[in-house]
Design an enzyme around this catalytic site. Structure first.
Site, short mmCIF file in Angstrom:
data_model
loop_
_atom_site.label_atom_id
_atom_site.label_comp_id
_atom_site.label_asym_id
_atom_site.label_seq_id
_atom_site.Cartn_x
_atom_site.Cartn_y
_atom_site.Cartn_z
CG HIS A 54 -4.70 2.28 -1.86
ND1 HIS A 54 -4.63 2.92 -0.65
CD2 HIS A 54 -6.01 2.24 -2.19
CE1 HIS A 54 -5.86 3.26 -0.25
NE2 HIS A 54 -6.72 2.86 -1.17
CD1 TRP A 102 -14.24 -2.20 -0.58
CD2 TRP A 102 -14.12 -0.64 1.01
NE1 TRP A 102 -13.84 -1.04 -1.18
CE2 TRP A 102 -13.76 -0.06 -0.22
CE3 TRP A 102 -14.13 0.16 2.16
CZ2 TRP A 102 -13.40 1.28 -0.35
CZ3 TRP A 102 -13.76 1.49 2.04
CH2 TRP A 102 -13.40 2.05 0.79
CD GLU A 125 -10.29 3.99 -0.45
OE1 GLU A 125 -11.08 4.64 0.24
OE2 GLU A 125 -9.21 3.56 -0.02
CG ASP A 174 -2.24 0.73 0.97
OD1 ASP A 174 -2.19 1.93 0.61
OD2 ASP A 174 -3.30 0.11 1.10
CE1 TYR A 211 -13.70 -2.87 5.86
CE2 TYR A 211 -12.51 -0.80 5.98
CZ TYR A 211 -12.96 -1.88 5.26
OH TYR A 211 -12.66 -1.96 3.92
C1 ACM Z 1 -10.68 -0.29 1.71
O1 ACM Z 1 -11.02 -0.17 2.90
N1 ACM Z 1 -10.17 0.74 1.04
C2 ACM Z 1 -10.82 -1.55 1.02
#
Ligand code: ACM
Length: 683
Positions: free
Chosen positions: A269, A391, A325, A192, A416
């Protein structure tokens, strides 16, 4: 004494025995098995168990058994006639056994323990159950029969090792706890923007530079402009797993019946990759973007080379490619991306992302693997056979399941574990949200009414680590919530009972704390925000509110009655708090002119969610709704950059009269910032 008298003397004993036979068992097992039948009597383990294994992989099971702490007889005496008490494990295709290879039947009688299953995994899980029973009851095991099988085949835990690096010993410790909870997928978020964590021979810069930062925490890295340094920099902090480390982890996981699913993030990312290989970004410059250039063939060469080395290390059929994202902004003006879109007939940057995912999907499929990605991989059309990890709520997962794609549910709302598990004003700094044990436990990934529910393969807890700098803190966030996730994943919904689970979770929490896991102290959980547990009565309750500025629909909290309904917000700004992206300007009509002593409203600051206390508040009253007298002008002295959640009242107290109460609150000037309030209380 005659015979009858002797029998009479024995009677209380016999009665006692028969009571035992019918008494329900409080077995303390997590996750709750499907069926537990008491058989009466006790197996005494003062005498050690003689182990007999009939399974193709008996060596692995034998090696595991010696780690359980069960009292075992000296194996050198094996081969002699059957001796008791016995621990017999056998693979069997007996029709009465659960169909799943992870299912098992465990029988404890006075002669010993027998575990039968169609597969090795089932024998392993039967042993986990036996170990929990032994931990709970000690040497006097009540005789019983347990028939058990998982609800879902995918029962996962994710760990982000990019934002903060956790060494292989930490990972192995958590794998052992996963096995105990009958979890079977470890999703390793290896790359990441905050750091690359896996050795790739072909690209040494990834671990010579992109794995290291100055400053130990993610916040320092963020505030210092997202920079990396060389590994020999005196201030370097970070790390990575060598290939030998990874093989060691994968081998341990395999022995624990856990599949390790590696995640290599793309196309976004990826700031850390583009810092050391800037030619793979649209600008060609480091520190400019986190998105790979999709128009550049070198991007695909890089990704395929990396994935080739990854596949050599990880036998998992599923390979996670992230996909979440992407900003996609740079692609719009990049000549290479535009040329790719023209040539491939792609109408949007969403379709360009989709092109990249399809291409990687084809590459993985060519190597006998399957692509799994975050639910953004649905945007612009899902690649055939790709698996969706939902998610952003459950919607992506539901959509994919309804279309016949395999899905793993990990919605932020319930899965989460970087959110607070208790009072956010006293807990260690966490990310956004309030996710107590009870809420994790309540989750059902595949309710009866869900179309396509048979495509839901399972559920996973995610541990993102922006605010988790140490192994101790990671364990604190994982346990006991992972117990709840395990029961969601394994047990049938009809068996779930939070009070009973809570009792078992208290027991297991204490047990693992003694075993060296830094679990949250469940016995001292403070619980939900007290204001939200009862209704608040006050003069304005039920009165009409005129909104000169309107709430936002995603945080309506009941709409136009929200601020006078007597219902207060929870610790989570998502529950019963009304959210505004503008300043707040509302007027309440009390119906008649009344004497007033107090007018107040609570607000939240929640930095990571971009929610702030008001910069200024003005409270005024009027008799006619036109001419207002200001009672108070208040300012905020809580620092805007304070990351710890804060709940504050902005109110006036004194003596006044009026029919109309006007409450105005000014947002700070951060773009996109929110104001949240739950009730305007008038007394
Ligand atoms: C994520 O929480 N961006 C998968």
């Amino acid at each position: 004494m005659n015979r009858t008298a002797r029998w009479l003397l024995l009677l209380p004993l016999l009665l006692n025995l028969s009571c035992r036979q019918t008494a329900p068992l409080d077995t303390c097992i997590i996750p709750q098995p499907q069926e537990t039948e008491p058989l009466g009597g006790v197996l005494n383990l003062e005498r050690p168990l003689h182990v007999e294994i009939e399974s193709p992989d008996s060596e692995a099971l034998a090696a595991w058994i010696v780690t359980t702490g069960l009292p075992l007889a000296d194996p050198s005496r094996e081969g002699q006639p059957v001796r008791f008490p016995q621990l017999r494990l056998a693979c069997s295709d007996d029709a009465s056994l659960p169909e799943s290879e992870e299912g098992y039947r465990l029988e404890i009688t006075r002669r010993g323990v027998e575990i039968l299953s169609r597969g090795e995994a089932g024998l392993f899980y039967g042993l986990q159950t036996l170990q929990q029973l032994y931990d709970h009851y000690g040497a006097e095991l009540p005789c019983m029969r347990i028939t058990d099988a998982p609800r879902f085949p995918y029962r996962g835990l994710h760990l982000d090792v990019s934002r903060h690096f956790f060494d292989k010993e930490f990972v192995k410790k958590q794998l052992r706890m996963m096995a105990r909870l009958k979890l079977n997928r470890f999703h390793w978020h290896l790359t990441d923007g905050a750091g690359w964590r896996i050795e790739i021979d072909r690209y040494p810069q990834l671990t010579d530079v992109a794995a290291w930062r100055r400053g130990a925490t993610w916040q320092q890295w963020r505030d210092g402009g997202h920079r990396y340094c060389r590994r020999d920099d005196p201030e370097a902090s970070g790390g990575y797993y060598t290939k030998a480390d990874i093989r060691e982890v994968v081998a341990l996981a395999d022995s624990l019946h856990i599949t390790v699913i590696p995640e290599i993030e793309m196309p976004a990312h990826s700031e850390e990759v583009l810092a050391v290989y800037p030619g793979l970004s649209c600008t060609g410059k480091p520190y400019a973007t986190g998105d790979f250039c999709i128009g550049n063939e070198a991007t695909f060469e890089f990704l395929e080379h990396v994935l080739t080395e990854v596949m050599e290390l990880f036998p998992s059929e599923w390979i996670h490619i992230g996909g979440d994202e992407a900003s996609k902004q740079g692609w719009k003006s990049c000549p290479k991306c535009r040329e790719r879109m023209r040539r491939e007939g792609l109408a949007s940057v969403d379709e360009l992302q989709n092109y990249a995912v399809h291409r990687i999907n084809g590459f993985l499929a060519g190597h006998g693997r399957r692509l799994i990605g975050w639910d953004e991989i649905l945007d612009g059309g899902l690649a055939p056979d790709a698996v969706v990890m939902s998610w952003r709520g459950e919607e992506g997962g539901r959509k994919a399941a309804a279309a016949g794609h395999e899905v793993v549910m990990t919605p932020g709302s319930h899965c989460y574990f970087d959110g607070y598990q208790d009072n956010p004003t006293t807990e260690p700094q966490a990310f956004s949200g309030y996710l107590p044990l009870r809420k994790v436990y309540a989750y059902d990934p595949a309710p009866d009414a869900m179309p396509g529910r048979e495509w839901i393969r399972g559920v996973q807890a995610n541990l993102w680590t922006e605010y988790i700098p140490t192994p101790e803190q990671a364990e604190y966030m994982l346990y006991p919530r992972l117990f709840a996730l395990a029961e969601v994943a394994w047990s049938q919904p009809g068996q779930k009972n939070f009070d009973d689970f809570h009792r078992r979770a208290l027991d297991l929490t204490e047990r693992i704390r003694r075993a060296g896991y830094n679990a949250f102290d469940l016995a001292h959980e403070a619980g939900e925000r007290p204001e939200s547990l009862t209704e608040t009565d006050h003069l304005a309750r039920g009165c009409r509110v005129d909104y000169a500025t309107r709430w936002r629909d995603q945080y309506a909290a009941g709409g136009e009655t929200a601020l006078t309904d007597g219902l207060r917000g929870s610790w989570s700004y998502g529950t019963r708090w009304q959210g505004f992206l503008d300043d707040i300007d509302v007027t309440i009509d009390l119906g008649t002119t009344k004497p007033l002593h107090e007018i107040t409203a609570d607000f939240i600051q929640w930095f990571s969610a971009w929610v702030w206390l008001p910069m200024r508040v003005e409270i005024a009253v009027s008799d006619d709704g036109r001419e207002f007298r200001t009672l108070a002008t208040l300012t905020n002295d809580y620092p805007e950059e304070a990351e710890r959640p804060e709940y504050r009242a902005f109110g006036w107290q004194g003596e006044a009269r009026g029919r109309y109460v006007r409450y105005r609150a000014w947002r700070n000037d951060r773009p996109g910032g929110w104001l949240f309030t739950d009730e305007i209380i008038v007394r």
